[in-house]
Design an enzyme around this catalytic site. Sequence first.
Site, PDB file in Angstrom:
ATOM      1  N   ASP B 204      14.118 -27.301 -19.146  1.00 27.06           N
ATOM      2  CA  ASP B 204      13.723 -26.692 -20.416  1.00 27.06           C
ATOM      3  C   ASP B 204      13.689 -27.823 -21.445  1.00 27.06           C
ATOM      4  OD1 ASP B 204      13.540 -25.532 -22.886  1.00 27.06           O
ATOM      5  OD2 ASP B 204      15.134 -24.056 -22.560  1.00 27.06           O
ATOM      6  N   LYS B 230       7.170 -26.068 -31.802  1.00 27.94           N
ATOM      7  CA  LYS B 230       8.336 -26.862 -32.195  1.00 27.94           C
ATOM      8  C   LYS B 230       7.972 -28.329 -32.377  1.00 27.94           C
ATOM      9  CE  LYS B 230      11.748 -24.065 -29.632  1.00 27.94           C
ATOM     10  NZ  LYS B 230      12.096 -23.029 -30.583  1.00 27.94           N
ATOM     11  N   CYS B 369      20.368 -17.388 -29.625  1.00 28.63           N
ATOM     12  CA  CYS B 369      19.872 -17.021 -28.288  1.00 28.63           C
ATOM     13  C   CYS B 369      20.646 -17.721 -27.182  1.00 28.63           C
ATOM     14  CB  CYS B 369      18.377 -17.312 -28.142  1.00 28.63           C
ATOM     15  SG  CYS B 369      17.354 -16.473 -29.345  1.00 28.63           S
TER      16      CYS B 369
END
Lengths: 133, 410
Positions: B204, B230, B369
């Site tokens: 990730d 991002k 999250c």
Amino acid sequence: MENLYRENILDHYGNPRNQGTLENPDISCEWDNPLCGDVVRLDIRLTDGRVSEVRFSGQGCVISMASASMFTEEILGKTLEELRALKDEDVFEMLGVTLGPARAKCGLLPLRVLQEGLARKGEEVTEHCEGQG
Amino acid sequence: MNTQKRLDPTALRADFPILAREVHGKPLVYLDNAASSQKPQAVIEAIAAFYRGHFANIHRGVHTLSEEATVAYEEARDKVAAFIHAPDRRGVIFTRNTTEAINLVAHTWGRVHVGVGDRIIVTEMEHHSNLLPWQVLAREAGAELAYVRVTEEGRLDLASLDELLQGPVKLVAFSHVSNVLGTVNPAREIIARVHAAGARVMVDAAQSVPHLPVDVEALDCDFVAFSSHKMCGPTGAGVLYGRPELLEEMPPFLTGGGMIRRVKRAEATWADLPGKFEAGTPAIAEAVGMGAAVDYLSTVGMAGVWAHEQELAGYVLERLAETPGVRVIGPPAEERCGLVSFTVASIHPHDLAQVLDGEGIAIRAGLHCAHPLHERLGLPATARASFYLYNTLEEVDRLVEGIQKAQSFF
């Protein structure tokens, strides 16, 4: 910003009303806000169909805790029908401030706990629900 | 080569129109870059110019606009491939975002390769996007989901990885950079250990590709996921990079238009890479915008972005350390990117974020999250300030002043 933290809200945060828990409550529910982990529990005792005692506990920001404290005063003496009729607008009116979408979740947390508690109340006489968001 | 060009954030700020605005009468200090970054004029204009002059659906028409749009879309793929040093452009799949890219791997590679009794390894610091696809897959497949431990200092415990790799491991999924701790994990070392154990890796890279030079070939990655929004690009575009030999043997994720070679009444065959994994009309303008973002970051230079963020990380940790009541989560500056999560004694992060917003300062507050990480470290909700190439040392000072104001207010 200062508008949000009005005197009555800071007062309820600093001097919470009806904080604690009840033994053998008729309605008890705990629920959290998954975005921030804030958690509120409500314990309610009913006498002759009305809220005769209520306590809140939990942890969270100024808005969620002050809202919970004010909410206990708001619902004291109400019937089940009146509790079921409570709407988001009633909470905003009680708080007396305008909340954006993010902070609205904080302010509405106590109402959500009550609504969940009422929904589960039909299933059992006394139902402890676990909020998982 | 020997003298790294120093990045000038003040000059770069002029490239980002939104940074000129005020919030509550104060100049905006945008410190929520880990959630999403702002966009330079070059990206905004690239998207507008594409719609103004070149838009049509891609890979379908023989008309001029369709050809121009197809060229622009495929050029964006080439730019992204070069940006992450992908050895083969066929391995660059456009998705909606990081989450979709990871789900793609879980639903295709995962369903073929993970079975009863197998082990999938994640880490305790994963964002839900690199946790839930594997949790769901493990439950469906009857596989075990195991967690690499996070130390109290916010590092991955590689000894616990080594232990877990002893079992029947099929995949290790980990964050290159933690979105809560800011920790830059030793990706090269982790991947080498995983490969030595015969398993595959899903990286990730949502918080790394925007902030530091990433070379997927040097890292020896199997799968890498990241998002355009991002890294100065638009929302709606993300990337899965996969080794072409792995992608080729995987079944498709979504089926429909654009991803087929031939369709008969009872069966179909799939398009070559990368089309096989891009069913339906993709986010064409967003991919073009992502290409423009990559151009922008390449011009600035990722080594400079990284060096600048290191400087900001060092300075913010120093300033927060001298602010009474502030507790910082995560490792020292040299092991982290420009991201810091912290708590302030007796002020809930929501209330801190609200006070800071009144000062024009945007931060994130909450659980980010990453519920299992907060549970592991016994953390309540935290406040997070995350930096990017346009942030300045003066903005760090504004943040600290805002925290002090909140402390005096409550």
